[in-house]
Design an enzyme around this catalytic site. Structure first.
Site, PDB file in Angstrom:
ATOM      1  N   GLY A   4     -32.213   8.044 -28.855  1.00 38.65           N
ATOM      2  CA  GLY A   4     -32.912   8.189 -27.572  1.00 38.65           C
ATOM      3  C   GLY A   4     -33.047   9.616 -27.085  1.00 38.65           C
TER       4      GLY A   4
ATOM      5  N   SER B 251     -28.331  16.061 -31.077  1.00 34.70           N
ATOM      6  CA  SER B 251     -29.059  15.125 -31.930  1.00 34.70           C
ATOM      7  C   SER B 251     -30.409  15.679 -32.376  1.00 34.70           C
ATOM      8  CB  SER B 251     -29.264  13.791 -31.210  1.00 34.70           C
ATOM      9  OG  SER B 251     -30.065  13.954 -30.053  1.00 34.70           O
TER      10      SER B 251
ATOM     11  N   TYR C  17     -20.568  12.023 -22.582  1.00 33.81           N
ATOM     12  CA  TYR C  17     -20.958  13.115 -21.691  1.00 33.81           C
ATOM     13  C   TYR C  17     -20.536  14.426 -22.342  1.00 33.81           C
ATOM     14  CZ  TYR C  17     -21.750   9.546 -18.096  1.00 33.81           C
ATOM     15  OH  TYR C  17     -22.209   8.464 -17.381  1.00 33.81           O
TER      16      TYR C  17
ATOM     17  N   GLY D 132     -26.748   6.245 -30.029  1.00 32.03           N
ATOM     18  CA  GLY D 132     -25.792   7.185 -29.462  1.00 32.03           C
ATOM     19  C   GLY D 132     -24.880   6.536 -28.445  1.00 32.03           C
TER      20      GLY D 132
END
Length: 534
Positions: free
Chosen positions: A110, A118, A475, A181
């Protein structure tokens, strides 16, 4: 090459020219693209799988899933190519060619990685974007679903809601977050107190390892299956799909928001919340959001604390419960709304609720520029401490800052910290997360905003967990430590950040990594390293 379809030939010609000229790509990069194109030679859709830098669609494909635009600038390192596989063999070929030609692989579902890992790397890399792996299959009879890693939370929730109003899944509230993720880091949402994490409800998975093997829970073994449910993505392999156990919810739930500011005794109310929220019945979740807002006094600012709740039941049951357990809040019936569970996700995500189709909109949440951090709180923060951090929201750098306090207790209190890699269970009152944003035109001054959140994080040190100061992997925060960009990273170096995210579970994660990917093919700045250097 006699087996190549005609449609592949123009692409190969470009690869060969670039490789020989050296004008745009290093030799190994051209070799990678040649390798991949040869392995995809039987595909008539190669132009939909490989996006090179000279492809007119390259930038749009790259930027389509970049959620933190801090990592979408001209200076941000760009991938040699973006691979958007249409089938499993395309992923296997990408792994093979990346290994053979020494390119780092970044895996994106995403694009919500808080540090952009990523889709960004400081060494030559390619992106494997799972945007075409987004199938959702819901089986209401057996209360399970299969969901592919490229799907979003919104697509999963839509798939569930299309079939039933009495089943749900305990994951996050942002509908554009990618499944891959989110699940890989544990994943929590507004059902955390009732049902725990998303990862607690994963019962099978399909994974491709560094050798290109396709594994399920049985064939990968329980150690690897344990590791992928919270140990982080791009570390142990590429999870293609997850089998999840759905959870029951009532057809009608109730939500409410009560806002209080500095002029309304909010410090005392927030102080009291710390003693109540984690002890409430599991069916009631009340989190806290803190922001700077305009004051009722013209031209002035104040700090607003929003108490936002989900109750798995009706409003007539909720009102007396809150009035008894948390009377300081002053909850009234007009603060409350009844709706379906799927609608409550949109409510918490501040998304329009006119139709559940909004869950499918990948642009429903505006993209922002931000830096974030996280903590876990085990003892109530005194009123003086609360006054201190609330005052920081009045500083000029905090115009687009927020703090979220997520209550624990309930199911989280019952699960051992080594059950999964995510260790932050019993003994935590709440998780605290901090975020600061700024306007695109202020990018040149981003340092002052990042400095603000670092000062805020430093201020909070007195009141949060210690030895280690724990943090939530999803996070992600490179300030707490990172691996070497290239070359070997020792266990000691990785432990600096690893124990903050995983506590003692980090040791087992390293052991699993050493077994399944000893050459450290799947890696980034905060991936689990193997014990020895390849």
């Amino acid at each position: 090459m006699k087996f190549l379809q005609y449609s592949v030939l123009p692409f190969l010609l470009v690869v060969v020219i670039l490789s020989l000229s050296g004008a745009t790509l290093a030799h190994s990069h051209g070799d990678f693209l040649l390798c991949l194109s040869l392995h995809l030679a039987n595909s008539s859709t190669i132009s939909k799988v490989i996006y090179m830098r000279n492809n007119p669609s390259y930038s749009s494909v790259l930027n389509a899933s970049i959620q933190n635009t801090r990592f979408s600038t001209p200076a941000t390192p760009k991938p040699l190519a973006i691979i958007t596989p249409l089938k499993t063999s395309h992923i296997q070929s990408t792994i093979y060619c990346s290994k053979k030609h020494g390119l780092q692989l970044r895996i994106r579902s995403g694009g919500h990685d808080f540090e952009g890992l990523s889709y960004v790397s400081e060494v030559p890399f390619v992106i494997l974007d799972l945007l075409n792996f987004r199938a959702v299959k819901v089986d209401t009879k057996n209360k399970v679903a299969w969901v592919q890693s490229g799907a979003t939370l919104g697509e999963l929730y839509y798939g569930i809601a299309a079939k039933t109003k009495t089943l749900a899944f305990p994951a996050g509230i942002c509908p554009t977050v990618g499944i891959g993720g989110h699940f890989s880091g544990g994943g929590y949402g507004i059902l955390i107190r009732k049902y725990g994490l998303a990862a607690d409800h994963i019962i099978d998975a399909q994974l491709i390892d560094a050798n290109g093997r396709i594994l399920n829970r049985k064939s990968m073994g329980e150690d690897l299956f344990w590791a992928i449910r919270g140990g982080g993505g791009n570390t142990f392999g590429i999870v293609l799909a997850w089998k999840i156990k759905l959870v029951p919810v009532p057809a009608v739930v109730t939500v409410f928001t009560v806002n209080k500011n500095l002029e309304q005794n909010v410090t005392k109310i927030l102080h009291r919340w710390q003693y109540i929220a984690h002890k409430l019945p599991d069916d009631l979740y009340v989190d806290v959001g803190i922001t700077k807002v305009s004051s009722s006094q013209a031209g002035k600012k104040t700090v607003q604390v929003a108490f936002i709740a989900l109750f798995l039941g009706g409003v007539d049951e909720l009102i007396p419960l809150v009035q008894e357990r948390f009377p300081e809040l002053g909850l009234a019936k007009e603060n409350c709304s009844e709706m379906s569970w799927a609608e409550s996700v949109l409510y918490f995500g501040r998304a329009p609720r006119k139709s559940l189709d909004i869950l499918l909109d990948k642009n429903v949440i505006p993209r922002t520029i931000f830096k974030a951090k996280s903590d876990y709180v085990k003892e109530p923060i005194p009123e003086s401490g609360i006054e201190g951090f609330l005052s920081m929201f009045l500083e000029k750098e905090a115009d687009f800052a927020a703090m979220l306090m997520v209550p624990f207790g309930g199911k989280m209190e019952e699960i051992p910290e080594n059950e999964l890699p995510y260790p932050h269970r019993a003994g935590n009152l709440f998780q605290a997360s901090y975020i600061v944003g700024w306007r695109k035109e202020e990018n040149a001054e981003s340092g002052k905003y990042i400095s603000w959140i670092r000062r805020f994080y430093s201020y909070m040190a007195t009141y949060v967990s210690k030895s280690p100061r724990e943090a939530y992997f999803n996070y992600r925060d490179l300030d707490i430590g990172s691996n070497n960009i290239s070359g070997y990273t020792s266990y000691q170096q990785a432990s600096i950040w690893g124990f903050k995210y995983f506590k003692n579970n980090f040791k087992r994660l390293v052991q699993v990594k050493t077994t399944v990917d000893p050459m450290n093919f799947f890696r980034n700045e905060q991936s689990i390293p193997p014990l020895s250097s390849p």
